[in-house]
Design a protein around this motif. Structure first.
Motif, short mmCIF file in Angstrom:
data_model
loop_
_atom_site.label_atom_id
_atom_site.label_comp_id
_atom_site.label_asym_id
_atom_site.label_seq_id
_atom_site.Cartn_x
_atom_site.Cartn_y
_atom_site.Cartn_z
N PHE A 240 -18.72 0.04 9.31
CA PHE A 240 -18.02 -1.00 10.04
C PHE A 240 -16.97 -0.52 11.05
O PHE A 240 -16.61 -1.28 11.95
N PHE A 241 -16.50 0.72 10.91
CA PHE A 241 -15.36 1.13 11.74
C PHE A 241 -15.59 2.47 12.45
O PHE A 241 -14.65 3.22 12.70
N VAL A 242 -16.83 2.74 12.81
CA VAL A 242 -17.13 4.01 13.47
C VAL A 242 -16.41 4.12 14.81
O VAL A 242 -16.09 5.22 15.28
N ASP A 243 -16.11 2.99 15.45
CA ASP A 243 -15.47 3.01 16.77
C ASP A 243 -14.02 3.45 16.73
O ASP A 243 -13.43 3.76 17.77
N VAL A 244 -13.40 3.50 15.55
CA VAL A 244 -12.00 3.95 15.46
C VAL A 244 -11.87 5.16 14.54
O VAL A 244 -10.82 5.37 13.93
N GLY A 245 -12.91 5.95 14.46
CA GLY A 245 -12.84 7.16 13.64
C GLY A 245 -13.28 6.99 12.21
O GLY A 245 -13.07 7.89 11.39
N GLY A 246 -13.91 5.87 11.89
CA GLY A 246 -14.36 5.67 10.53
C GLY A 246 -15.41 6.65 10.08
O GLY A 246 -15.67 6.79 8.89
N TYR A 247 -16.01 7.36 11.03
CA TYR A 247 -17.01 8.38 10.71
C TYR A 247 -16.37 9.67 10.20
O TYR A 247 -17.08 10.56 9.74
N ALA A 248 -15.04 9.80 10.30
CA ALA A 248 -14.39 11.08 9.95
C ALA A 248 -13.00 10.85 9.36
O ALA A 248 -12.02 11.40 9.86
N LEU A 249 -12.91 10.07 8.30
CA LEU A 249 -11.62 9.90 7.62
C LEU A 249 -11.29 11.20 6.90
O LEU A 249 -12.09 11.72 6.13
N ASP A 250 -10.10 11.74 7.14
CA ASP A 250 -9.78 13.05 6.58
C ASP A 250 -8.40 13.16 5.96
O ASP A 250 -8.01 14.23 5.49
N SER A 251 -7.63 12.09 5.96
CA SER A 251 -6.34 12.11 5.27
C SER A 251 -5.95 10.67 4.95
O SER A 251 -6.58 9.72 5.44
N HIS A 252 -4.92 10.50 4.14
CA HIS A 252 -4.53 9.15 3.78
C HIS A 252 -3.05 9.08 3.40
O HIS A 252 -2.41 10.10 3.18
N HIS A 253 -2.57 7.85 3.32
CA HIS A 253 -1.23 7.54 2.79
C HIS A 253 -1.45 6.39 1.81
O HIS A 253 -1.79 5.28 2.20
N GLY A 254 -1.32 6.68 0.50
CA GLY A 254 -1.59 5.67 -0.52
C GLY A 254 -0.31 5.21 -1.18
O GLY A 254 0.51 6.02 -1.58
N PHE A 255 -0.15 3.89 -1.32
CA PHE A 255 1.10 3.36 -1.87
C PHE A 255 0.91 1.97 -2.46
O PHE A 255 -0.13 1.32 -2.26
N VAL A 256 1.91 1.55 -3.21
CA VAL A 256 1.95 0.21 -3.79
C VAL A 256 3.18 -0.50 -3.25
O VAL A 256 4.25 0.10 -3.14
N VAL A 257 3.03 -1.76 -2.87
CA VAL A 257 4.15 -2.56 -2.38
C VAL A 257 4.35 -3.76 -3.30
O VAL A 257 3.40 -4.23 -3.93
N GLU A 258 5.59 -4.24 -3.38
CA GLU A 258 5.95 -5.31 -4.30
C GLU A 258 6.67 -6.43 -3.56
O GLU A 258 7.56 -6.17 -2.75
N TYR A 259 6.26 -7.66 -3.85
CA TYR A 259 6.85 -8.84 -3.22
C TYR A 259 7.27 -9.84 -4.30
O TYR A 259 6.66 -9.91 -5.37
N GLY A 260 8.31 -10.63 -3.99
CA GLY A 260 8.74 -11.66 -4.92
C GLY A 260 10.24 -11.64 -5.13
O GLY A 260 11.01 -11.12 -4.31
N PHE A 261 10.67 -12.19 -6.26
CA PHE A 261 12.09 -12.28 -6.57
C PHE A 261 12.69 -10.87 -6.68
O PHE A 261 12.15 -10.00 -7.37
N ASP A 262 13.81 -10.66 -6.00
CA ASP A 262 14.48 -9.35 -5.95
C ASP A 262 13.60 -8.25 -5.38
O ASP A 262 13.79 -7.07 -5.67
N ARG A 263 12.62 -8.63 -4.60
CA ARG A 263 11.72 -7.67 -3.93
C ARG A 263 11.57 -8.11 -2.47
O ARG A 263 12.22 -9.03 -2.01
N ASP A 264 10.71 -7.43 -1.73
CA ASP A 264 10.38 -7.93 -0.40
C ASP A 264 9.76 -9.31 -0.54
O ASP A 264 9.01 -9.58 -1.49
N VAL A 265 10.06 -10.18 0.41
CA VAL A 265 9.53 -11.54 0.36
C VAL A 265 8.32 -11.69 1.29
O VAL A 265 7.31 -12.29 0.92
N GLU A 266 8.43 -11.14 2.48
CA GLU A 266 7.36 -11.25 3.46
C GLU A 266 7.27 -9.95 4.25
O GLU A 266 8.08 -9.04 4.07
N LEU A 267 6.30 -9.87 5.14
CA LEU A 267 6.12 -8.68 5.97
C LEU A 267 5.88 -9.13 7.40
O LEU A 267 5.00 -9.95 7.66
N GLY A 268 6.66 -8.58 8.32
CA GLY A 268 6.56 -8.99 9.71
C GLY A 268 5.26 -8.60 10.38
O GLY A 268 4.48 -7.79 9.88
#
Length: 398
Positions: A240-268
């Motif tokens: 689906f994404f060969v036009d933006v380099g999907g044919y050669a993914l070679d690194s990543h940034h993996g993370f978990v985000v949290e939303y709600g009370f006393d956390r982030d509420v929304e994302l711009g």
């Protein structure tokens, strides 16, 4: 890092690469120490299409600020005169290419971050060690696993397409994570955050827009995520994404985000520092938090208006994934009740980022506004041609 869609770019601006020489690298170029130097200003440009039948070297034993898997992936894009060069020569050449993206200050930051990760991994005791090695049968729902079981590429690609929904062009949704995996990952993240507080350790947040959440790579999950991308996500991105380099993914940034009370509420409103983004809801109980999408844009057209067909909102369901281009403009509505936790993987391609420096009008294929402008120019050209033909016919009749 993210790039706000209504403000300046929170991303590096790299200087242009230096000029290259055409001196070939071969075993005959060895110096007195028996090593093969790479020309100081070598301009061996990477090839756009990888040499699929080339078996890359293993770089696990070579220390670098970059992932060994990155070098193995990048090697297939080396020009013919470097493919069979000694491993050390290829390593040095690829490392020089990759370092173009980091100035001296950023290289120092990367080194410090590596030491930071080593300290955490050597001290933190995982709650569920089985999460740190990819186990498809316990990680994924059966429909997701079965889609990748075919022996040939054609059948596998069709099976992957069959589990996908595309509610708006460029945004794909599918059922992915097993409920048990989601529960364990939530518990593991909570355990890590508790350890951070108890040990008073420093923590690095996922990006500049999320104030709550953790980077999974920082406490030992990088190998598991590498395997996840290699065995599963890369197959999706090649379809689906060969036009933006999907044919050669070679690194990543993996993370978990949290939303709600006393956390982030929304994302711009923003775009991601990725070629392809995978976003999977882990839970918990929540209301709101819908993702809103507003079309894919290149840097030139970042702030242009969205077309009606580009507007879409996606409601999170635990275990369900959404995957899209990093340049697909999006944001998150407020989480109005409960807590929402999402796993995100920004998949990147150093190959694509290097190649697009040498490609003219590379945005035309995937930027919605570039496509619209091209259609308008074509329509105008066709209309002008029709008008010219019509007047020529009138003159002949006259």
């Amino acid at each position: 890092m993210t790039m706000p869609a209504n403000g300046g770019a929170d991303r590096r601006t790299d200087s242009a690469p230096t000029a290259l020489s055409s001196t070939p690298v071969s075993a005959g170029n060895m110096d007195a120490n028996g090593t093969v130097p790479v020309p100081v200003n070598s301009n061996y440009r990477l090839r756009l299409s990888p040499k699929k039948d080339h078996k890359p070297e293993n770089y696990e034993d070579l220390r670098s600020e970059f992932s060994p898997q990155l070098f193995s992936s990048l090697e297939r894009h080396l020009p013919p005169n470097l493919l069979n060069a000694p491993r050390e020569a290829k390593f040095k050449h690829m490392r020089d290419i990759l370092r173009r993206y980091w100035n001296e200050g950023e290289r120092s930051r990367v080194k410090k971050h590596s030491l930071y990760r080593e300290r955490i991994i050597s001290s933190y005791q995982p709650l569920y060690r089985e999460l740190y090695e990819l186990n498809p049968s316990s990680f994924f729902v059966p429909s997701f696993i079965n889609a990748f079981m075919a022996n040939d590429d054609v059948s596998r690609n069709q099976s992957i397409r069959n589990i996908m929904s595309e509610p708006v062009p460029g945004v794909f949704t599918f059922d992915m994570l097993h409920p048990d995996f989601c529960a364990k990952m939530l518990a593991e993240v909570e355990n890590y955050e508790k350890w951070i507080l108890e040990t008073k350790s420093a923590t690095i947040r996922p990006n500049t827009m999320n104030k709550f959440g953790v980077v999974l790579d920082d406490f030992g999950m990088e190998p598991m995520l590498d395997k996840l991308i290699e065995d599963f996500i890369s197959h999706i991105s090649k379809i689906f994404f060969v036009d933006v380099g999907g044919y050669a993914l070679d690194s990543h940034h993996g993370f978990v985000v949290e939303y709600g009370f006393d956390r982030d509420v929304e994302l711009g409103f923003h775009v991601d520092d990725s070629e392809v983004t995978l976003n999977v809801c882990l839970g918990k109980q929540f209301a709101g938090g819908e993702l809103f999408f507003r079309g894919v844009r290149c840097e030139k057209h970042m702030h242009t208006e969205s077309q009606p067909e580009e507007i879409f909102e996606y409601s999170h369901v635990p275990g369900h994934a959404v995957i899209h281009r990093g340049r697909h403009r999006h944001g998150a509505r407020p989480t109005t009740a409960g807590n929402r936790v999402n796993l995100l993987i920004w998949c990147r391609s150093a190959v694509f980022r290097e190649m697009r420096k040498h490609m003219k009008k590379f945005t035309a294929g995937w930027c919605g506004e570039c496509q619209r402008e091209n259609r308008e120019m074509l329509d105008q050209a066709v209309a002008a041609k029709k008008e010219a033909l019509m007047w020529n016919g009138i003159v002949r009749l006259g």
